[in-house]
Write a protein that holds these residues in place. Sequence first.
Motif, PDB file in Angstrom:
ATOM      1  N   SER A 103       2.864  -5.522  -2.699  1.00  0.00           N
ATOM      2  CA  SER A 103       3.453  -5.690  -1.375  1.00  0.00           C
ATOM      3  C   SER A 103       4.978  -5.735  -1.465  1.00  0.00           C
ATOM      4  O   SER A 103       5.682  -5.166  -0.612  1.00  0.00           O
ATOM      5  N   ILE A 133      -3.035  -6.700   0.504  1.00  0.00           N
ATOM      6  CA  ILE A 133      -1.743  -6.062   0.772  1.00  0.00           C
ATOM      7  C   ILE A 133      -1.510  -5.953   2.270  1.00  0.00           C
ATOM      8  O   ILE A 133      -0.419  -6.256   2.774  1.00  0.00           O
ATOM      9  N   LEU A 137       1.597  -7.745   4.326  1.00  0.00           N
ATOM     10  CA  LEU A 137       2.587  -6.919   5.018  1.00  0.00           C
ATOM     11  C   LEU A 137       2.396  -6.912   6.534  1.00  0.00           C
ATOM     12  O   LEU A 137       3.197  -6.296   7.248  1.00  0.00           O
TER      13      LEU A 137
END
Length: 265
Positions: A103, A133, A137
């Motif tokens: 990430s 991930i 994010l």
Amino acid sequence: MKIVVCVKQVPDTNEVKINHETGTLIREGVPSIINPDDKNALEEALRIKDEHENVHVTVLTMGPPQAKEALKEALAMGADEAILLTDRAFAGSDTWATATILSAALDKIGDYDIVFCGRQAIDGDTAQVGPEIAEFLGLPQITYVSNLKVDPENNKVIAHRSIEDGYFVVESKMPVLLTAIKDLNTPRYMSTWGIFQKANKTEIIEWTVDDLTVDLTQIGLKGSPTNVYKTFVPTRKFEGEVLEGETPQDKAREFLVRMKERHIL
């Protein structure tokens, strides 16, 4: 359009053997390959590149220096750029720590439209890194993608998300994270030009922990909240059974009954 594909170099499990005394994998002499589901993810990114203009495909992996071989294969297949995350500080990372590092790398890359991951790696089978991930994010995610349509003009994707007895049709705006399964496509072979020109002449970018904005307490072995307690090969005992019946038809009927009892039929 900018696509980033996360891949992992894994031992070929068709060749893997287990040390029965230590419960660990015997890696000596075992060839390494790109994780199969990741290869489907890469192929889908390359297919999008073939079908649309101005598509740039970056391949990202975390691993020791020898993971460059997986990146070279990706370049030979048609990727435009390759990035290797390699540092002793990354060693021993579990899925949480691995997703944290990836990430951070994606943050550094920035301005991506699609992040592809394989559904799961054959050396761990957790299917956790891709979704983690996406969570780190703040990306929408579609997992278990078996069919994909990309609509750059409307900035969206439409995917078939496979389930046990069918699929959901899911639409999402970009940027989005997608995890691929083998039903999505058939990965292409490396081209001769790709092997001798692209793979050998494209510089592989290397990033260490110093190149990323990452919390050091969340990576590596010490930053991993999970660990493998024990690895072992289950023993199997096969017991035969004689079917009763006066005629072959009676035995066949009894066989079918047993198969239905075990939900094989």
